[in-house]
Design a protein around this motif. Structure first.
Motif, PDB file in Angstrom:
ATOM      1  N   ASN A   1     -11.350  -9.676  -1.600  1.00 19.15           N
ATOM      2  CA  ASN A   1     -11.231 -10.082  -0.448  1.00 19.15           C
ATOM      3  C   ASN A   1     -11.854  -9.004   0.008  1.00 19.15           C
ATOM      4  N   THR A   2     -12.279  -7.484  -0.281  1.00 20.24           N
ATOM      5  CA  THR A   2     -12.904  -6.163   0.054  1.00 20.24           C
ATOM      6  C   THR A   2     -14.664  -6.642  -0.070  1.00 20.24           C
ATOM      7  N   GLY A   3     -14.577  -7.657  -0.932  1.00 15.35           N
ATOM      8  CA  GLY A   3     -16.735  -8.026  -0.799  1.00 15.35           C
ATOM      9  C   GLY A   3     -16.900  -7.287  -2.181  1.00 15.35           C
ATOM     10  N   ARG A   4     -15.982  -6.695  -2.979  1.00 10.82           N
ATOM     11  CA  ARG A   4     -16.547  -6.392  -4.065  1.00 10.82           C
ATOM     12  C   ARG A   4     -17.135  -6.608  -5.030  1.00 10.82           C
TER      13      ARG A   4
ATOM     14  N   ILE B   1     -13.245   3.424  -4.414  1.00  8.71           N
ATOM     15  CA  ILE B   1     -14.492   2.820  -4.487  1.00  8.71           C
ATOM     16  C   ILE B   1     -15.873   3.832  -4.717  1.00  8.71           C
TER      17      ILE B   1
ATOM     18  N   ASN C   1       1.367  -0.868  -0.173  1.00 11.32           N
ATOM     19  CA  ASN C   1      -0.208   0.378  -0.125  1.00 11.32           C
ATOM     20  C   ASN C   1       0.698   1.112  -0.320  1.00 11.32           C
TER      21      ASN C   1
ATOM     22  N   GLU D   1      -5.899   1.944   0.841  1.00 12.71           N
ATOM     23  CA  GLU D   1      -6.492   1.053   0.541  1.00 12.71           C
ATOM     24  C   GLU D   1      -6.579   0.594  -0.544  1.00 12.71           C
ATOM     25  N   CYS D   2      -6.803   1.578  -1.714  1.00 13.09           N
ATOM     26  CA  CYS D   2      -7.180   1.601  -2.502  1.00 13.09           C
ATOM     27  C   CYS D   2      -5.864   1.760  -3.899  1.00 13.09           C
TER      28      CYS D   2
ATOM     29  N   ALA E   1      -7.403  -8.185  -4.077  1.00 13.72           N
ATOM     30  CA  ALA E   1      -7.431  -6.903  -2.691  1.00 13.72           C
ATOM     31  C   ALA E   1      -9.107  -6.137  -3.008  1.00 13.72           C
ATOM     32  N   ALA E   2     -10.068  -6.355  -4.821  1.00 14.38           N
ATOM     33  CA  ALA E   2     -10.830  -5.845  -4.125  1.00 14.38           C
ATOM     34  C   ALA E   2     -12.144  -7.670  -4.219  1.00 14.38           C
TER      35      ALA E   2
ATOM     36  N   ASN F   1     -18.017   1.896   1.563  1.00 13.27           N
ATOM     37  CA  ASN F   1     -18.348   0.713   1.647  1.00 13.27           C
ATOM     38  C   ASN F   1     -19.565   0.215   0.335  1.00 13.27           C
TER      39      ASN F   1
END
Length: 163
Positions: free
Chosen positions: A118-121, A64, A8, A45-46, A115-116, A84
């Protein structure tokens, strides 16, 4: 494939990130220094950095959103970042010229995709120029046709990778 470290972004990466952005994008399309600084602060984080032996050689960044496509205001204001939200919108994939065509961009993009996931996107969205449509399709993206984005005065295509 060249071995790199992906991590990151950190605030102290700003100067090198700004330098790479000006190398990789025409002035009309490059993020401004102010915009890059705001992105680093608002959504680290992105924002992923690629390093080779401790030297930053590229990065990928985005925010996001709930929008299914990228719209021009996303590029200029971090206020559109919805932590979120459903989709990760890619703003830029930058690799310095001497490290291109060595798999660095794919490693960065795959890291961002993971990453997307794993973060539920629900998806990763991006816009690209005609000559890059095939590249992104090779990574699993679907071409949704011409984008309404006129960022930098260019013609873009909307691409989506749905999970």
């Amino acid at each position: 494939m060249i071995e790199i470290t992906i991590r990151n972004v950190q605030p102290e990466d700003f100067e090198r990130v700004a330098e790479i952005e000006t190398i990789c994008f025409p002035a009309a399309e490059a993020a401004t220094r102010e915009s890059l600084k705001a992105r680093i602060a608002a959504f680290p984080e992105c924002f992923f950095i690629a390093e080779k032996e401790g030297v930053i050689i590229g990065f990928v960044n985005g925010c996001i959103t709930n929008s299914p496509v990228i719209y021009d205001e996303l590029f200029s204001s971090t206020q559109h970042h919805i932590p979120n939200g459903q989709n990760l919108a890619v703003f830029g994939l930058d690799v310095i010229p001497e490290y291109r065509r060595k798999g660095i961009a794919a490693q960065l993009m795959n890291h961002l995709i993971l990453a997307a996931k794993n973060t539920g996107r629900k998806s990763v969205i991006l816009t690209c120029k005609d000559q890059l449509v095939h590249y992104y399709e090779s990574l699993g993206y679907v071409n949704n046709g011409l984008s309404k984005s006129t960022h930098g005065g260019s013609q873009w295509f909307d691409m989506t990778l749905t999970f």
